[in-house]
Design a protein around this motif. Structure first.
Motif, PDB file in Angstrom:
ATOM      1  N   ALA A   1     -30.664  -2.583 -10.396  1.00  0.00           N
ATOM      2  CA  ALA A   1     -30.399  -4.015 -10.496  1.00  0.00           C
ATOM      3  C   ALA A   1     -29.421  -4.483  -9.420  1.00  0.00           C
ATOM      4  O   ALA A   1     -29.471  -5.635  -8.994  1.00  0.00           O
ATOM      5  N   GLU A   2     -28.512  -3.589  -8.989  1.00  0.00           N
ATOM      6  CA  GLU A   2     -27.507  -3.931  -7.974  1.00  0.00           C
ATOM      7  C   GLU A   2     -27.415  -2.783  -6.975  1.00  0.00           C
ATOM      8  O   GLU A   2     -26.639  -1.845  -7.160  1.00  0.00           O
ATOM      9  N   PRO A   3     -28.239  -2.840  -5.895  1.00  0.00           N
ATOM     10  CA  PRO A   3     -28.227  -1.738  -4.932  1.00  0.00           C
ATOM     11  C   PRO A   3     -26.978  -1.679  -4.049  1.00  0.00           C
ATOM     12  O   PRO A   3     -26.686  -0.628  -3.481  1.00  0.00           O
ATOM     13  N   ASP A   4     -26.223  -2.781  -3.944  1.00  0.00           N
ATOM     14  CA  ASP A   4     -25.025  -2.808  -3.100  1.00  0.00           C
ATOM     15  C   ASP A   4     -23.882  -2.092  -3.811  1.00  0.00           C
ATOM     16  O   ASP A   4     -23.308  -2.606  -4.781  1.00  0.00           O
ATOM     17  N   MET A   5     -23.555  -0.884  -3.323  1.00  0.00           N
ATOM     18  CA  MET A   5     -22.528  -0.066  -3.979  1.00  0.00           C
ATOM     19  C   MET A   5     -21.153  -0.738  -3.998  1.00  0.00           C
ATOM     20  O   MET A   5     -20.304  -0.385  -4.805  1.00  0.00           O
ATOM     21  N   HIS A   6     -20.916  -1.724  -3.125  1.00  0.00           N
ATOM     22  CA  HIS A   6     -19.635  -2.438  -3.115  1.00  0.00           C
ATOM     23  C   HIS A   6     -19.492  -3.363  -4.325  1.00  0.00           C
ATOM     24  O   HIS A   6     -18.406  -3.871  -4.594  1.00  0.00           O
ATOM     25  N   ASN A   7     -20.586  -3.584  -5.051  1.00  0.00           N
ATOM     26  CA  ASN A   7     -20.564  -4.431  -6.250  1.00  0.00           C
ATOM     27  C   ASN A   7     -20.677  -3.623  -7.534  1.00  0.00           C
ATOM     28  O   ASN A   7     -20.951  -4.186  -8.587  1.00  0.00           O
ATOM     29  N   TRP A   8     -20.487  -2.310  -7.468  1.00  0.00           N
ATOM     30  CA  TRP A   8     -20.614  -1.468  -8.648  1.00  0.00           C
ATOM     31  C   TRP A   8     -19.331  -1.460  -9.468  1.00  0.00           C
ATOM     32  O   TRP A   8     -18.234  -1.592  -8.934  1.00  0.00           O
ATOM     33  N   ASP A   9     -19.504  -1.290 -10.781  1.00  0.00           N
ATOM     34  CA  ASP A   9     -18.375  -1.168 -11.706  1.00  0.00           C
ATOM     35  C   ASP A   9     -18.368   0.243 -12.287  1.00  0.00           C
ATOM     36  O   ASP A   9     -19.390   0.728 -12.788  1.00  0.00           O
ATOM     37  N   THR A  10     -17.210   0.885 -12.208  1.00  0.00           N
ATOM     38  CA  THR A  10     -17.028   2.250 -12.688  1.00  0.00           C
ATOM     39  C   THR A  10     -15.793   2.289 -13.579  1.00  0.00           C
ATOM     40  O   THR A  10     -14.773   1.691 -13.247  1.00  0.00           O
ATOM     41  N   ASP A  11     -15.905   2.970 -14.696  1.00  0.00           N
ATOM     42  CA  ASP A  11     -14.755   3.178 -15.580  1.00  0.00           C
ATOM     43  C   ASP A  11     -14.325   4.634 -15.490  1.00  0.00           C
ATOM     44  O   ASP A  11     -15.164   5.535 -15.456  1.00  0.00           O
ATOM     45  N   LEU A  12     -13.032   4.851 -15.467  1.00  0.00           N
ATOM     46  CA  LEU A  12     -12.462   6.193 -15.557  1.00  0.00           C
ATOM     47  C   LEU A  12     -11.932   6.365 -16.977  1.00  0.00           C
ATOM     48  O   LEU A  12     -11.319   5.452 -17.536  1.00  0.00           O
ATOM     49  N   GLN A  13     -12.159   7.539 -17.559  1.00  0.00           N
ATOM     50  CA  GLN A  13     -11.607   7.883 -18.866  1.00  0.00           C
ATOM     51  C   GLN A  13     -11.119   9.319 -18.792  1.00  0.00           C
ATOM     52  O   GLN A  13     -11.916  10.239 -18.639  1.00  0.00           O
ATOM     53  N   PHE A  14      -9.789   9.514 -18.875  1.00  0.00           N
ATOM     54  CA  PHE A  14      -9.178  10.837 -18.817  1.00  0.00           C
ATOM     55  C   PHE A  14      -8.519  11.112 -20.164  1.00  0.00           C
ATOM     56  O   PHE A  14      -7.656  10.354 -20.608  1.00  0.00           O
ATOM     57  N   ARG A  15      -8.927  12.211 -20.797  1.00  0.00           N
ATOM     58  CA  ARG A  15      -8.413  12.530 -22.135  1.00  0.00           C
ATOM     59  C   ARG A  15      -6.938  12.958 -22.073  1.00  0.00           C
ATOM     60  O   ARG A  15      -6.531  13.696 -21.183  1.00  0.00           O
ATOM     61  N   ILE A  16      -6.202  12.480 -23.067  1.00  0.00           N
ATOM     62  CA  ILE A  16      -4.772  12.771 -23.211  1.00  0.00           C
ATOM     63  C   ILE A  16      -4.622  13.809 -24.318  1.00  0.00           C
ATOM     64  O   ILE A  16      -5.313  13.739 -25.334  1.00  0.00           O
ATOM     65  N   VAL A  17      -3.718  14.771 -24.147  1.00  0.00           N
ATOM     66  CA  VAL A  17      -3.474  15.782 -25.169  1.00  0.00           C
ATOM     67  C   VAL A  17      -2.834  15.113 -26.384  1.00  0.00           C
ATOM     68  O   VAL A  17      -1.966  14.288 -26.267  1.00  0.00           O
TER      69      VAL A  17
END
Length: 171
Positions: free
Chosen positions: A155-171
């Motif tokens: 749907a959005e081939p332009d990688m500059h318009n991509w949305d990415t979430d980071l999720q890092f687990r906490i002890v």
């Protein structure tokens, strides 16, 4: 113009089932694992299942000096009426562990994620957070470190318009 950064958040997640594939890769061979996301979405569709969330990469082991990473590509699945999805071949069924995760969102090219990751790790250190990580022989072993891809590249081939979430687990 510099984009405004969101502040990281701490979010409690339940256990989340998914199907995935695993590979040992380098920084330049991510496609060997990441490019299989579409295959897994199709595999699920062939079995009457739809993804239950954004596909992701899960980093199990990171050794940057030796350019060696153990990474999973995963697609979340709901629990269907007939029971959980079973793996097949090198596609396996598993669950992301429940727990507290530090989260951050990024809008832009995935190549810019390194700086966002560094900022999240720094923020965690400033907050006194303990990551779900162990180190052995120069390799970081993560309990659960995720990059979730919220943008469909069809749907959005332009990688500059991509949305990415980071999720890092906490002890």
């Amino acid at each position: 113009m510099k984009e405004e950064q969101n502040m990281p958040q701490i979010v409690e997640f339940p256990e989340r089932p998914y199907v995935g594939v695993r590979g040992t890769i380098t920084m330049t061979t991510f496609g060997l694992v990441a490019d299989r996301i579409g295959e897994m979405v199709g595999w699920l569709a062939d079995r009457g299942h739809a993804p239950a969330g954004a596909p992701f990469l899960r980093y199990e082991a990171i050794n940057l000096p030796e350019d060696r990473l153990v990474v999973q590509a995963g697609v979340p699945v709901g629990v269907p009426v007939g029971g959980p999805v079973e793996g097949e071949g090198d596609i396996f069924a598993a669950s992301l562990p429940a727990g507290r995760y530090a989260t951050e969102s990024h809008h832009g090219h995935p190549d810019q994620l390194f700086g966002v990751i560094e900022a999240l790790l720094q923020w965690g250190a400033e907050q006194g957070l303990a990551w779900d990580i162990t180190e052995k022989d120069g390799t970081e072993h993560w309990g659960c470190r995720l990059e979730l891809f919220r943008t469909d590249p069809r749907a959005e081939p332009d990688m500059h318009n991509w949305d990415t979430d980071l999720q890092f687990r906490i002890v």
